[in-house]
Design a protein around this motif. Structure first.
Motif, PDB file in Angstrom:
ATOM      1  N   ASP A  15       0.836  -1.212   0.000  1.00  0.00           N
ATOM      2  CA  ASP A  15       0.000   0.000   0.000  1.00  0.00           C
ATOM      3  C   ASP A  15       0.868   1.258   0.000  1.00  0.00           C
ATOM      4  O   ASP A  15       0.542   2.249  -0.674  1.00  0.00           O
ATOM      5  CB  ASP A  15      -0.921   0.009   1.215  1.00  0.00           C
ATOM      6  CG  ASP A  15      -1.992  -1.072   1.151  1.00  0.00           C
ATOM      7  OD1 ASP A  15      -2.231  -1.624   0.056  1.00  0.00           O
ATOM      8  OD2 ASP A  15      -2.578  -1.381   2.215  1.00  0.00           O
ATOM      9  N   ALA A  16       1.961   1.247   0.734  1.00  0.00           N
ATOM     10  CA  ALA A  16       2.846   2.416   0.787  1.00  0.00           C
ATOM     11  C   ALA A  16       3.467   2.695  -0.573  1.00  0.00           C
ATOM     12  O   ALA A  16       3.573   3.858  -1.001  1.00  0.00           O
ATOM     13  CB  ALA A  16       3.936   2.194   1.831  1.00  0.00           C
ATOM     14  N   VAL A  17       3.874   1.652  -1.262  1.00  0.00           N
ATOM     15  CA  VAL A  17       4.453   1.822  -2.589  1.00  0.00           C
ATOM     16  C   VAL A  17       3.397   2.290  -3.586  1.00  0.00           C
ATOM     17  O   VAL A  17       3.649   3.192  -4.399  1.00  0.00           O
ATOM     18  CB  VAL A  17       5.112   0.504  -3.051  1.00  0.00           C
ATOM     19  CG1 VAL A  17       5.525   0.589  -4.515  1.00  0.00           C
ATOM     20  CG2 VAL A  17       6.322   0.186  -2.181  1.00  0.00           C
ATOM     21  N   VAL A  18       2.212   1.713  -3.523  1.00  0.00           N
ATOM     22  CA  VAL A  18       1.140   2.108  -4.438  1.00  0.00           C
ATOM     23  C   VAL A  18       0.775   3.577  -4.234  1.00  0.00           C
ATOM     24  O   VAL A  18       0.511   4.311  -5.197  1.00  0.00           O
ATOM     25  CB  VAL A  18      -0.088   1.193  -4.254  1.00  0.00           C
ATOM     26  CG1 VAL A  18      -1.302   1.751  -5.000  1.00  0.00           C
ATOM     27  CG2 VAL A  18       0.234  -0.220  -4.732  1.00  0.00           C
ATOM     28  N   ALA A  19       0.785   4.019  -2.987  1.00  0.00           N
ATOM     29  CA  ALA A  19       0.459   5.424  -2.716  1.00  0.00           C
ATOM     30  C   ALA A  19       1.436   6.356  -3.422  1.00  0.00           C
ATOM     31  O   ALA A  19       1.041   7.401  -3.965  1.00  0.00           O
ATOM     32  CB  ALA A  19       0.458   5.679  -1.211  1.00  0.00           C
ATOM     33  N   VAL A  20       2.718   5.999  -3.435  1.00  0.00           N
ATOM     34  CA  VAL A  20       3.702   6.819  -4.147  1.00  0.00           C
ATOM     35  C   VAL A  20       3.480   6.724  -5.654  1.00  0.00           C
ATOM     36  O   VAL A  20       3.583   7.730  -6.377  1.00  0.00           O
ATOM     37  CB  VAL A  20       5.127   6.398  -3.761  1.00  0.00           C
ATOM     38  CG1 VAL A  20       6.157   7.029  -4.693  1.00  0.00           C
ATOM     39  CG2 VAL A  20       5.431   6.793  -2.326  1.00  0.00           C
ATOM     40  N   LEU A  21       3.167   5.546  -6.143  1.00  0.00           N
ATOM     41  CA  LEU A  21       2.920   5.385  -7.576  1.00  0.00           C
ATOM     42  C   LEU A  21       1.752   6.245  -8.048  1.00  0.00           C
ATOM     43  O   LEU A  21       1.709   6.678  -9.205  1.00  0.00           O
ATOM     44  CB  LEU A  21       2.651   3.917  -7.904  1.00  0.00           C
ATOM     45  CG  LEU A  21       3.853   2.974  -7.792  1.00  0.00           C
ATOM     46  CD1 LEU A  21       3.406   1.529  -7.930  1.00  0.00           C
ATOM     47  CD2 LEU A  21       4.900   3.312  -8.850  1.00  0.00           C
ATOM     48  N   LYS A  22       0.819   6.520  -7.156  1.00  0.00           N
ATOM     49  CA  LYS A  22      -0.338   7.356  -7.501  1.00  0.00           C
ATOM     50  C   LYS A  22      -0.086   8.844  -7.233  1.00  0.00           C
ATOM     51  O   LYS A  22      -0.963   9.664  -7.506  1.00  0.00           O
ATOM     52  CB  LYS A  22      -1.556   6.893  -6.694  1.00  0.00           C
ATOM     53  CG  LYS A  22      -2.065   5.505  -7.105  1.00  0.00           C
ATOM     54  CD  LYS A  22      -3.273   5.105  -6.255  1.00  0.00           C
ATOM     55  CE  LYS A  22      -3.842   3.764  -6.709  1.00  0.00           C
ATOM     56  NZ  LYS A  22      -5.007   3.340  -5.882  1.00  0.00           N
ATOM     57  N   SER A  23       1.084   9.164  -6.696  1.00  0.00           N
ATOM     58  CA  SER A  23       1.387  10.546  -6.333  1.00  0.00           C
ATOM     59  C   SER A  23       2.063  11.264  -7.495  1.00  0.00           C
ATOM     60  O   SER A  23       2.260  10.703  -8.576  1.00  0.00           O
ATOM     61  CB  SER A  23       2.299  10.584  -5.107  1.00  0.00           C
ATOM     62  OG  SER A  23       3.627  10.225  -5.461  1.00  0.00           O
ATOM     63  N   ASP A  24       2.458  12.505  -7.240  1.00  0.00           N
ATOM     64  CA  ASP A  24       3.152  13.286  -8.265  1.00  0.00           C
ATOM     65  C   ASP A  24       4.644  13.004  -8.323  1.00  0.00           C
ATOM     66  O   ASP A  24       5.332  13.501  -9.215  1.00  0.00           O
ATOM     67  CB  ASP A  24       2.946  14.784  -8.002  1.00  0.00           C
ATOM     68  CG  ASP A  24       1.499  15.220  -8.203  1.00  0.00           C
ATOM     69  OD1 ASP A  24       0.805  14.572  -9.010  1.00  0.00           O
ATOM     70  OD2 ASP A  24       1.081  16.185  -7.544  1.00  0.00           O
ATOM     71  N   TRP A  25       5.158  12.243  -7.360  1.00  0.00           N
ATOM     72  CA  TRP A  25       6.599  12.020  -7.250  1.00  0.00           C
ATOM     73  C   TRP A  25       6.910  10.538  -7.305  1.00  0.00           C
ATOM     74  O   TRP A  25       6.358   9.741  -6.539  1.00  0.00           O
ATOM     75  CB  TRP A  25       7.129  12.570  -5.932  1.00  0.00           C
ATOM     76  CG  TRP A  25       6.959  14.045  -5.757  1.00  0.00           C
ATOM     77  CD1 TRP A  25       5.912  14.706  -5.189  1.00  0.00           C
ATOM     78  CD2 TRP A  25       7.877  15.058  -6.179  1.00  0.00           C
ATOM     79  NE1 TRP A  25       6.103  16.052  -5.211  1.00  0.00           N
ATOM     80  CE2 TRP A  25       7.318  16.311  -5.815  1.00  0.00           C
ATOM     81  CE3 TRP A  25       9.116  15.041  -6.821  1.00  0.00           C
ATOM     82  CZ2 TRP A  25       7.955  17.520  -6.082  1.00  0.00           C
ATOM     83  CZ3 TRP A  25       9.755  16.239  -7.071  1.00  0.00           C
ATOM     84  CH2 TRP A  25       9.180  17.459  -6.708  1.00  0.00           C
TER      85      TRP A  25
END
Length: 397
Positions: A15-25
């Motif tokens: 979930d932590a990795v997916v959150a970054v993948l969905k972010s601007d960075w």
């Protein structure tokens, strides 16, 4: 196959990795700074600088320490190649200090003797890379005292030792080492996939480490030789590297840190159980240095095969054939062809060489079950001539 090491990935990590993948960075974003700050806080250090792997961390740590052409770096021969290669990357001469026959870490008595000779001959080291082998620090108090006397920089290669402690404080705090390097490879204590970090309490070194990991570039006007051309402007002020880690990796590392205490507790429980279950076999078991609390990245035994029918290679092969993914850590670095070409030869560091002929790394990782550990112990007992005891195998951790 029961491997010698394995990463532990749970849904929170995903979930932590997916959150970054969905972010601007995806890279060079705010998650890296959060990861650096979390590691520094955990280790009671002032600064953390995350990079793509621990080899890169060792390299830029040496550069930040001022290691250069013609200087000298010393380290242990019982380590991975990177602990020595980092010196060669800087153009330095590399030499080794033999290991303690009990802890298998760098022998501080051998270090003291070697420093006395080096001082007389005018060839003291500029950097000592003290390797926390298997997760346990060297005698860092003695090493710090020697560094103050002889004037070398101490870099603790704590690639195995995230979460370890020494003299009651976290490894990485900077009390006994000028810089500390961690690895986040998948078999290490916590993982970012690939990744590493340098911790230090020296602000000027932290600043240079950040610059070196990113091509030697700066956007700080105080470091430029002319006024900025605008908000896009940067200058390369020294030769650096593309050693940057990504926000994706940092997100995984941050999530893994939440479980560091659980990882350590399980590793220590398994290690204690090995110590008990293997006590009567012809093995030399790990010895803990007085002030060190190991993170137990590895559990290494040394075969005492005198009077037995199997040699080191035969025991290793038999365990592999039985589905036990044992390994050997490490081939002495000075015996590698590259270092032999520099003048090193068999017999130079006899304790490390003797260790290599006997050492086997047994499986140890947080998800390892007691039943899997019982299988490892049972196979060793079968090979080394002792019948397993049901009461011993049934003992809880």
């Amino acid at each position: 196959m029961i491997p010698y090491g394995r990463q532990s990935i749970e849904q929170a990590d995903i979930d932590a990795v997916v959150a970054v993948l969905k972010s601007d960075w995806l890279t060079q974003g705010p998650t890296i700074e959060r990861f650096e700050a979390a590691m520094a806080q955990r280790c009671e250090a002032a600064f953390g600088v995350a990079v793509c792997n621990a080899t890169a961390a060792l390299h830029i740590a040496c550069l930040a320490a001022g290691l250069g052409e013609g200087d000298r770096l010393w380290t242990s021969p019982n380590t991975f190649l990177a602990s020595a290669n980092c010196g060669r990357y800087c153009g330095a001469h590399v030499d080794f200090v033999d290991i303690d026959p009990l802890t298998w870490n760098l022998d501080v008595h051998a270090l003291a003797r070697k420093l006395e000779v080096a001082e007389r001959e005018g060839r003291l080291p500029k950097v000592l890379v003290a390797v926390a082998f298997a997760g346990q620090s060297c005698d860092m108090r003695a090493i710090r005292a020697l560094s103050q006397r002889y004037g070398f920089v101490v870099i603790e290669d704590a690639s195995h030792a995230v979460g370890a402690r020494y003299a009651g404080r976290p490894v990485g705090c900077g009390e006994f080492a000028d810089m500390t390097v961690f690895s986040f490879h998948p078999v290490k204590i916590v993982t970012t996939g690939e990744g590493g970090m340098v911790l230090t309490n020296h602000p000027e070194w932290a600043e240079r480490l950040r610059r070196l990991r990113s091509h030697g570039m700066t956007r700080d006007p105080a470091q430029m030789d002319e006024p900025s051309h605008g908000p896009w402007y940067y200058q390369q002020v020294e030769l650096g590297f593309n050693y940057r880690i990504t926000d994706i990796q940092a997100a995984l590392g941050l999530s893994q840190l939440d479980r560091l205490d659980a990882f350590l507790a399980r590793r220590r429980g398994l290690a204690a159980r090995y110590q008990r279950l293997l006590a009567e076999l012809p093995l030399a078991l790990p010895t803990t240095q007085a002030e060190a609390e190991s993170a137990w990245h590895l559990y290494v035994v040394r075969l005492q095969t005198q009077g037995t029918t199997l040699n080191h290679r035969q025991v290793f092969d038999a365990l592999r054939a039985a589905g036990i993914g044992v390994n050997v850590h490490y081939i002495p670095v000075h015996l590698q062809p590259y270092y032999r070409a520099l003048g090193f030869k068999p017999g130079d560091f006899p304790e490390a060489e003797a260790y290599y002929t006997e050492a086997i790394s047994l499986p140890l990782y947080p998800a390892m079950s007691d039943e899997q550990q019982d299988e490892v112990v049972g196979q060793l007992q079968r090979l080394l001539g002792k019948k397993p005891s049901a009461s011993m195998l049934g003992a809880s951790s």
